[in-house]
Design an enzyme around this catalytic site. Structure first.
Site, PDB file in Angstrom:
ATOM      1  N   GLY A 244      13.886  -4.101  -4.397  1.00 55.52           N
ATOM      2  CA  GLY A 244      12.854  -3.466  -5.206  1.00 55.52           C
ATOM      3  C   GLY A 244      11.842  -4.379  -5.858  1.00 55.52           C
ATOM      4  O   GLY A 244      10.806  -3.911  -6.327  1.00 55.52           O
ATOM      5  N   GLU A 286      19.342  -6.297  -1.591  1.00 58.91           N
ATOM      6  CA  GLU A 286      18.695  -5.691  -0.431  1.00 58.91           C
ATOM      7  C   GLU A 286      17.178  -5.889  -0.474  1.00 58.91           C
ATOM      8  O   GLU A 286      16.414  -4.923  -0.395  1.00 58.91           O
ATOM      9  CB  GLU A 286      19.009  -4.190  -0.384  1.00 58.91           C
ATOM     10  CG  GLU A 286      20.486  -3.840  -0.348  1.00 58.91           C
ATOM     11  CD  GLU A 286      20.728  -2.344  -0.546  1.00 58.91           C
ATOM     12  OE1 GLU A 286      19.742  -1.578  -0.592  1.00 58.91           O
ATOM     13  OE2 GLU A 286      21.898  -1.950  -0.688  1.00 58.91           O
ATOM     14  N   GLY A 288      13.374  -6.627   0.704  1.00 57.66           N
ATOM     15  CA  GLY A 288      12.597  -6.509   1.937  1.00 57.66           C
ATOM     16  C   GLY A 288      11.176  -6.968   1.717  1.00 57.66           C
ATOM     17  O   GLY A 288      10.766  -8.042   2.143  1.00 57.66           O
ATOM     18  N   ARG A 289      10.409  -6.135   0.984  1.00 58.16           N
ATOM     19  CA  ARG A 289       9.000  -6.433   0.733  1.00 58.16           C
ATOM     20  C   ARG A 289       8.805  -7.826   0.125  1.00 58.16           C
ATOM     21  O   ARG A 289       7.883  -8.554   0.496  1.00 58.16           O
ATOM     22  CB  ARG A 289       8.444  -5.373  -0.227  1.00 58.16           C
ATOM     23  CG  ARG A 289       6.960  -5.471  -0.497  1.00 58.16           C
ATOM     24  CD  ARG A 289       6.558  -4.617  -1.706  1.00 58.16           C
ATOM     25  NE  ARG A 289       7.130  -3.297  -1.669  1.00 58.16           N
ATOM     26  CZ  ARG A 289       6.532  -2.217  -1.168  1.00 58.16           C
ATOM     27  NH1 ARG A 289       5.321  -2.333  -0.666  1.00 58.16           N
ATOM     28  NH2 ARG A 289       7.137  -1.047  -1.179  1.00 58.16           N
ATOM     29  N   ARG A 325       0.055   2.349   5.120  1.00 58.17           N
ATOM     30  CA  ARG A 325       0.220   2.358   3.668  1.00 58.17           C
ATOM     31  C   ARG A 325      -1.009   2.873   2.905  1.00 58.17           C
ATOM     32  O   ARG A 325      -0.851   3.658   1.957  1.00 58.17           O
ATOM     33  CB  ARG A 325       0.599   0.965   3.162  1.00 58.17           C
ATOM     34  CG  ARG A 325       1.969   0.484   3.660  1.00 58.17           C
ATOM     35  CD  ARG A 325       2.391  -0.806   2.972  1.00 58.17           C
ATOM     36  NE  ARG A 325       2.723  -0.570   1.575  1.00 58.17           N
ATOM     37  CZ  ARG A 325       1.947  -0.931   0.564  1.00 58.17           C
ATOM     38  NH1 ARG A 325       0.789  -1.540   0.765  1.00 58.17           N
ATOM     39  NH2 ARG A 325       2.317  -0.674  -0.673  1.00 58.17           N
ATOM     40  N   TYR A 329      -0.030   6.019   0.792  1.00 57.76           N
ATOM     41  CA  TYR A 329       0.188   5.739  -0.628  1.00 57.76           C
ATOM     42  C   TYR A 329      -1.098   5.462  -1.407  1.00 57.76           C
ATOM     43  O   TYR A 329      -1.034   5.176  -2.594  1.00 57.76           O
ATOM     44  CB  TYR A 329       1.077   4.500  -0.803  1.00 57.76           C
ATOM     45  CG  TYR A 329       2.398   4.512  -0.096  1.00 57.76           C
ATOM     46  CD1 TYR A 329       3.305   5.550  -0.277  1.00 57.76           C
ATOM     47  CD2 TYR A 329       2.764   3.472   0.744  1.00 57.76           C
ATOM     48  CE1 TYR A 329       4.526   5.545   0.357  1.00 57.76           C
ATOM     49  CE2 TYR A 329       3.999   3.457   1.383  1.00 57.76           C
ATOM     50  CZ  TYR A 329       4.870   4.502   1.182  1.00 57.76           C
ATOM     51  OH  TYR A 329       6.087   4.488   1.816  1.00 57.76           O
ATOM     52  N   CYS A 355      -9.306   9.618  14.424  1.00 57.91           N
ATOM     53  CA  CYS A 355     -10.051  10.840  14.100  1.00 57.91           C
ATOM     54  C   CYS A 355      -9.438  11.559  12.899  1.00 57.91           C
ATOM     55  O   CYS A 355      -8.906  12.675  13.016  1.00 57.91           O
ATOM     56  CB  CYS A 355     -10.084  11.758  15.319  1.00 57.91           C
ATOM     57  SG  CYS A 355     -11.264  13.106  15.159  1.00 57.91           S
ATOM     58  N   GLU A 356      -9.459  10.894  11.737  1.00 60.87           N
ATOM     59  CA  GLU A 356      -8.978  11.446  10.479  1.00 60.87           C
ATOM     60  C   GLU A 356      -9.813  10.850   9.345  1.00 60.87           C
ATOM     61  O   GLU A 356     -10.080   9.647   9.339  1.00 60.87           O
ATOM     62  CB  GLU A 356      -7.504  11.072  10.226  1.00 60.87           C
ATOM     63  CG  GLU A 356      -6.506  11.591  11.229  1.00 60.87           C
ATOM     64  CD  GLU A 356      -6.163  13.061  11.007  1.00 60.87           C
ATOM     65  OE1 GLU A 356      -6.530  13.607   9.947  1.00 60.87           O
ATOM     66  OE2 GLU A 356      -5.525  13.647  11.910  1.00 60.87           O
ATOM     67  N   TYR A 383       6.225  -3.099   5.942  1.00 63.46           N
ATOM     68  CA  TYR A 383       5.886  -1.705   6.174  1.00 63.46           C
ATOM     69  C   TYR A 383       4.528  -1.553   6.864  1.00 63.46           C
ATOM     70  O   TYR A 383       3.835  -0.562   6.686  1.00 63.46           O
ATOM     71  CB  TYR A 383       5.924  -0.908   4.856  1.00 63.46           C
ATOM     72  CG  TYR A 383       7.249  -1.039   4.166  1.00 63.46           C
ATOM     73  CD1 TYR A 383       8.364  -0.389   4.658  1.00 63.46           C
ATOM     74  CD2 TYR A 383       7.400  -1.865   3.060  1.00 63.46           C
ATOM     75  CE1 TYR A 383       9.600  -0.544   4.053  1.00 63.46           C
ATOM     76  CE2 TYR A 383       8.627  -2.024   2.441  1.00 63.46           C
ATOM     77  CZ  TYR A 383       9.729  -1.356   2.948  1.00 63.46           C
ATOM     78  OH  TYR A 383      10.946  -1.510   2.354  1.00 63.46           O
TER      79      TYR A 383
END
Length: 428
Positions: A244, A286, A288-289, A325, A329, A355-356, A383
């Site tokens: 985290g 744990e 990651g980021r 991301r 987010y 196309c968004e 990510y």
């Protein structure tokens, strides 16, 4: 971002100009620094040793979901990392990368029977169980194999991590874990199952935390539960504190890993001495980021500049399918020109060709641009590739690892034929 810096007007990753990578492999391409990955992992490993932990007392389990490239996993495995997985596919990736299954912890709310069979057959270190139905299923699967499954329960402490709601995982409203008030009863169920071996307790409250206060609050609740379990005759062998810790995307100032771990170990040691009879208990993490996020960038090329009445758009060849991301987010990523020029800037939204209207990578950035310019989307190591898709039949990007002045293609770019190779036309 350490190991990504300008030398003159050219942005480098370690000793390699990023323009060289773009010209050699095309764009979009993810680029990772081996030195950054190593430094970020060792920030955890060295802090454990500084606080008196041997490899038996503390295990850093890299969160595979943040970046699962085989070369990244192999590098971290050689540094001594364990692995936190959330699927059977991630376990197979760890094994293919040379990782040790006995250093794997299996998290996630929806483990299938096949995934449990796979993990048990490779004798993984531990399952992080998130519900009573999962406990019973795991007990049945282990019985069928004549094994006992080592488990910790993921406990939801209802602690607010003060992060984005999509990456908050420790509140009552989240799907993850077992409610704190139900944990003791659930441990009693687990302890009574023939093919379950209770070994630990797990807690993970969210991602991109800048302050360690919520993490230490969650630790206090985990310790409170461990005391109640000890009184009930259930002795734990490890505490899994989760991950985290955040990174700097813009101007954030996340807590230093060494400072956080120093405070965490101080609390654990005091508790062990006062209330746990001084018994040894190992600690797992744990992350990651915080290991891979600022170890990677996404290279992209400007295709067109559109100057409108109210906005200017830099249309690039990377898109939301490459880096999800921002669309998911509204996440902020720095944007740096690969080659700086001394010219007047304009404000641009950096957008992709998908196309968004949600296909954007950055908004309102001051840039001096011409078509054909290269840009680096910063802090994209976590990510990015793992969340990439093939929307609009777009092949996923290439990946390159930099090591000093050397570079290696660690994932080839997908082409359209790759994307429909598994599809079939109905005969007749």
């Amino acid at each position: 971002m350490p190991h990504f810096e300008y030398r003159g007007d050219a942005l480098h990753a370690e000793g390699v100009p990023l323009a060289t990578i773009a010209h050699t492999f095309g764009t979009p391409t993810y680029v990772y620094s081996r030195a950054a990955l190593t430094d970020n992992f060792l920030a955890y490993a060295n802090a454990c040793r500084t606080n008196g932990r041997s490899d038996l007392d503390a295990l850093v389990c890299y969160s595979v979901k943040s970046n699962s490239n085989l070369a990244v996993l192999n590098l971290l495995g050689k540094l001594g990392s364990g692995f936190d997985i959330v699927s059977g596919g991630e376990l197979l990736r760890v094994i293919a990368a040379g990782g040790d299954p006995r250093k794997v912890i299996f998290s996630g709310v929806g483990k299938s029977r096949d995934e449990m069979n796979l993990a048990l057959s490779h004798d993984i270190l531990c399952f992080n169980v998130e519900s009573i139905p999962e406990l019973h299923r795991l007990n049945e699967v282990a019985a069928g194999l004549g094994k006992r499954a080592r488990v910790s329960l993921r406990v939801n402490p209802d602690v607010d991590p003060k992060t984005h709601p999509y990456i908050s995982t420790g509140l009552k409203d989240n799907k993850f874990g077992i409610a704190f008030e139900d944990a003791l009863a659930t441990y009693r169920v687990a302890a009574g199952l023939e093919h379950i071996e209770v070994t630990g307790i797990d807690c993970h409250i969210g991602s991109q935390l800048l302050d360690d206060a919520p993490l230490l609050e969650a630790l206090d609740k985990v310790i409170e539960l461990a005391d109640r379990l000890h009184a009930d005759g259930i002795v734990l062998h490890h505490l899994d504190i989760g991950g985290g810790i955040g990174i700097t995307y813009d101007d954030e100032k996340p807590v230093a890993v060494a400072d956080y771990l120093s405070r965490l170990f101080a609390r654990i040691d005091r508790w062990r001495k006062e209330k746990y009879d001084g018994k040894p208990i190992s600690v797992m993490f744990e992350p990651g980021r915080s290991i891979v996020g600022n170890a990677g960038v996404l290279l992209t090329e400007v295709q067109y500049l559109k100057h409108g009445a109210t906005k200017n758009f830099a249309v690039v060849d990377a898109a939301m399918n490459d880096l999800m991301r921002p669309a998911m987010y509204e996440a902020w990523h720095g944007v740096q020109p690969v080659n700086q020029r001394a010219a007047k800037t304009k404000e641009y939204d950096v957008v992709g060709p998908v196309c968004e209207s949600g296909d954007w990578l950055a908004r309102g950035r001051q840039l001096s641009l011409e078509p054909g310019d290269l840009l680096a989307i910063m802090s994209a190591g976590a990510y990015g590739m793992t969340m990439a898709s093939n929307y609009n039949t777009r092949g996923r990007a290439a990946e390159v690892l930099i090591d000093g002045e050397q570079f290696t293609l660690i994932r080839q770019r997908e082409n359209p034929a790759d994307l429909f190779a598994l599809e079939s036309i109905i005969p007749g």
